[in-house]
Motif scaffolding. Sequence first.
Motif, PDB file in Angstrom:
ATOM      1  N   PRO A  43       0.837  -1.204   0.000  1.00  0.00           N
ATOM      2  CA  PRO A  43       0.000   0.000   0.000  1.00  0.00           C
ATOM      3  C   PRO A  43       0.871   1.252   0.000  1.00  0.00           C
ATOM      4  O   PRO A  43       1.925   1.298   0.624  1.00  0.00           O
ATOM      5  CB  PRO A  43      -0.796  -0.119   1.294  1.00  0.00           C
ATOM      6  N   HIS A  44       0.443   2.250  -0.733  1.00  0.00           N
ATOM      7  CA  HIS A  44       1.200   3.486  -0.851  1.00  0.00           C
ATOM      8  C   HIS A  44       0.472   4.645  -0.183  1.00  0.00           C
ATOM      9  O   HIS A  44       0.631   5.784  -0.587  1.00  0.00           O
ATOM     10  CB  HIS A  44       1.460   3.815  -2.324  1.00  0.00           C
ATOM     11  N   LYS A  45      -0.348   4.341   0.821  1.00  0.00           N
ATOM     12  CA  LYS A  45      -1.051   5.397   1.535  1.00  0.00           C
ATOM     13  C   LYS A  45      -0.095   6.072   2.494  1.00  0.00           C
ATOM     14  O   LYS A  45       0.654   5.410   3.210  1.00  0.00           O
ATOM     15  CB  LYS A  45      -2.226   4.830   2.330  1.00  0.00           C
ATOM     16  N   LYS A  46      -0.147   7.369   2.509  1.00  0.00           N
ATOM     17  CA  LYS A  46       0.651   8.127   3.452  1.00  0.00           C
ATOM     18  C   LYS A  46      -0.205   8.499   4.637  1.00  0.00           C
ATOM     19  O   LYS A  46      -1.361   8.872   4.493  1.00  0.00           O
ATOM     20  CB  LYS A  46       1.160   9.408   2.793  1.00  0.00           C
ATOM     21  N   ARG A  47       0.359   8.403   5.825  1.00  0.00           N
ATOM     22  CA  ARG A  47      -0.365   8.793   7.024  1.00  0.00           C
ATOM     23  C   ARG A  47      -0.329  10.307   7.160  1.00  0.00           C
ATOM     24  O   ARG A  47       0.673  10.940   6.873  1.00  0.00           O
ATOM     25  CB  ARG A  47       0.274   8.162   8.248  1.00  0.00           C
ATOM     26  N   ARG A  48      -1.458  10.848   7.592  1.00  0.00           N
ATOM     27  CA  ARG A  48      -1.536  12.288   7.812  1.00  0.00           C
ATOM     28  C   ARG A  48      -1.401  12.571   9.290  1.00  0.00           C
ATOM     29  O   ARG A  48      -2.128  12.026  10.106  1.00  0.00           O
ATOM     30  CB  ARG A  48      -2.861  12.824   7.305  1.00  0.00           C
ATOM     31  N   SER A  49      -0.505  13.444   9.638  1.00  0.00           N
ATOM     32  CA  SER A  49      -0.355  13.787  11.047  1.00  0.00           C
ATOM     33  C   SER A  49      -1.375  14.858  11.418  1.00  0.00           C
ATOM     34  O   SER A  49      -1.777  15.680  10.601  1.00  0.00           O
ATOM     35  CB  SER A  49       1.055  14.290  11.324  1.00  0.00           C
ATOM     36  N   GLY A  50      -1.815  14.828  12.663  1.00  0.00           N
ATOM     37  CA  GLY A  50      -2.736  15.833  13.165  1.00  0.00           C
ATOM     38  C   GLY A  50      -4.176  15.618  12.772  1.00  0.00           C
ATOM     39  O   GLY A  50      -4.999  16.523  12.904  1.00  0.00           O
ATOM     40  N   ILE A  51      -4.533  14.438  12.311  1.00  0.00           N
ATOM     41  CA  ILE A  51      -5.897  14.198  11.833  1.00  0.00           C
ATOM     42  C   ILE A  51      -6.915  14.227  12.983  1.00  0.00           C
ATOM     43  O   ILE A  51      -8.079  14.561  12.780  1.00  0.00           O
ATOM     44  CB  ILE A  51      -5.974  12.873  11.044  1.00  0.00           C
ATOM     45  N   LEU A  52      -6.473  13.897  14.213  1.00  0.00           N
ATOM     46  CA  LEU A  52      -7.382  13.892  15.360  1.00  0.00           C
ATOM     47  C   LEU A  52      -7.211  15.129  16.235  1.00  0.00           C
ATOM     48  O   LEU A  52      -7.709  15.175  17.360  1.00  0.00           O
ATOM     49  CB  LEU A  52      -7.156  12.633  16.206  1.00  0.00           C
ATOM     50  N   GLN A  53      -6.560  16.116  15.713  1.00  0.00           N
ATOM     51  CA  GLN A  53      -6.309  17.317  16.496  1.00  0.00           C
ATOM     52  C   GLN A  53      -7.628  17.973  16.908  1.00  0.00           C
ATOM     53  O   GLN A  53      -8.533  18.140  16.102  1.00  0.00           O
ATOM     54  CB  GLN A  53      -5.489  18.306  15.681  1.00  0.00           C
ATOM     55  N   GLY A  54      -7.735  18.311  18.182  1.00  0.00           N
ATOM     56  CA  GLY A  54      -8.939  18.943  18.703  1.00  0.00           C
ATOM     57  C   GLY A  54     -10.024  17.970  19.113  1.00  0.00           C
ATOM     58  O   GLY A  54     -11.067  18.368  19.610  1.00  0.00           O
ATOM     59  N   THR A  55      -9.816  16.676  18.911  1.00  0.00           N
ATOM     60  CA  THR A  55     -10.811  15.674  19.266  1.00  0.00           C
ATOM     61  C   THR A  55     -10.866  15.453  20.771  1.00  0.00           C
ATOM     62  O   THR A  55     -11.927  15.254  21.337  1.00  0.00           O
ATOM     63  CB  THR A  55     -10.492  14.338  18.573  1.00  0.00           C
ATOM     64  N   PHE A  56      -9.724  15.488  21.421  1.00  0.00           N
ATOM     65  CA  PHE A  56      -9.640  15.237  22.854  1.00  0.00           C
ATOM     66  C   PHE A  56      -9.504  16.558  23.586  1.00  0.00           C
ATOM     67  O   PHE A  56      -8.681  17.392  23.237  1.00  0.00           O
ATOM     68  CB  PHE A  56      -8.447  14.332  23.165  1.00  0.00           C
ATOM     69  N   VAL A  57     -10.321  16.728  24.595  1.00  0.00           N
ATOM     70  CA  VAL A  57     -10.301  17.967  25.356  1.00  0.00           C
ATOM     71  C   VAL A  57      -9.573  17.709  26.675  1.00  0.00           C
ATOM     72  O   VAL A  57      -9.937  16.817  27.435  1.00  0.00           O
ATOM     73  CB  VAL A  57     -11.742  18.453  25.632  1.00  0.00           C
ATOM     74  N   LEU A  58      -8.557  18.482  26.936  1.00  0.00           N
ATOM     75  CA  LEU A  58      -7.813  18.376  28.192  1.00  0.00           C
ATOM     76  C   LEU A  58      -7.936  19.681  28.929  1.00  0.00           C
ATOM     77  O   LEU A  58      -7.983  20.731  28.299  1.00  0.00           O
ATOM     78  CB  LEU A  58      -6.344  18.035  27.927  1.00  0.00           C
ATOM     79  N   PRO A  59      -7.979  19.759  30.171  1.00  0.00           N
ATOM     80  CA  PRO A  59      -7.917  18.657  31.127  1.00  0.00           C
ATOM     81  C   PRO A  59      -9.229  17.884  31.159  1.00  0.00           C
ATOM     82  O   PRO A  59     -10.282  18.396  30.804  1.00  0.00           O
ATOM     83  CB  PRO A  59      -7.662  19.350  32.461  1.00  0.00           C
ATOM     84  N   LEU A  60      -9.140  16.656  31.625  1.00  0.00           N
ATOM     85  CA  LEU A  60     -10.314  15.795  31.706  1.00  0.00           C
ATOM     86  C   LEU A  60     -11.251  16.288  32.804  1.00  0.00           C
ATOM     87  O   LEU A  60     -10.804  16.847  33.805  1.00  0.00           O
ATOM     88  CB  LEU A  60      -9.878  14.364  31.998  1.00  0.00           C
ATOM     89  N   PRO A  61     -12.555  16.073  32.642  1.00  0.00           N
ATOM     90  CA  PRO A  61     -13.504  16.494  33.684  1.00  0.00           C
ATOM     91  C   PRO A  61     -13.263  15.725  34.984  1.00  0.00           C
ATOM     92  O   PRO A  61     -12.706  14.634  34.987  1.00  0.00           O
ATOM     93  CB  PRO A  61     -14.871  16.149  33.096  1.00  0.00           C
ATOM     94  N   ASP A  62     -13.720  16.286  36.090  1.00  0.00           N
ATOM     95  CA  ASP A  62     -13.504  15.677  37.407  1.00  0.00           C
ATOM     96  C   ASP A  62     -14.188  14.313  37.541  1.00  0.00           C
ATOM     97  O   ASP A  62     -13.710  13.440  38.256  1.00  0.00           O
ATOM     98  CB  ASP A  62     -14.016  16.601  38.516  1.00  0.00           C
TER      99      ASP A  62
END
Length: 76
Positions: A43-62
């Motif tokens: 396979p010649h697919k290139k991985r893209r960096s930063g594709i999940l950016q903004g998906t996870f919110v930190l800090p985690l809720p209490d």
Amino acid sequence: MNIDTEILQTIVKMPEPLKQEVLNYAKYLMENYSTDISLKQHPHKKRRSGILQGTFVLPLPDDFDEPLEDFKEYME
């Protein structure tokens, strides 16, 4: 024992009509799948960096580690 030897030993034991069926099927596989297999192995697919950016919110809720209400009946 390698696969080629095992295939040949099996074919030698077959009656002639079955040998013809095996030959037809082998030709079919070679015609229809030989190019597909070579493309799938490299396979010649290139991985893209930063594709999940903004998906996870930190800090985690209490209450992050608290059991979910949806699963209360399973936790009892």
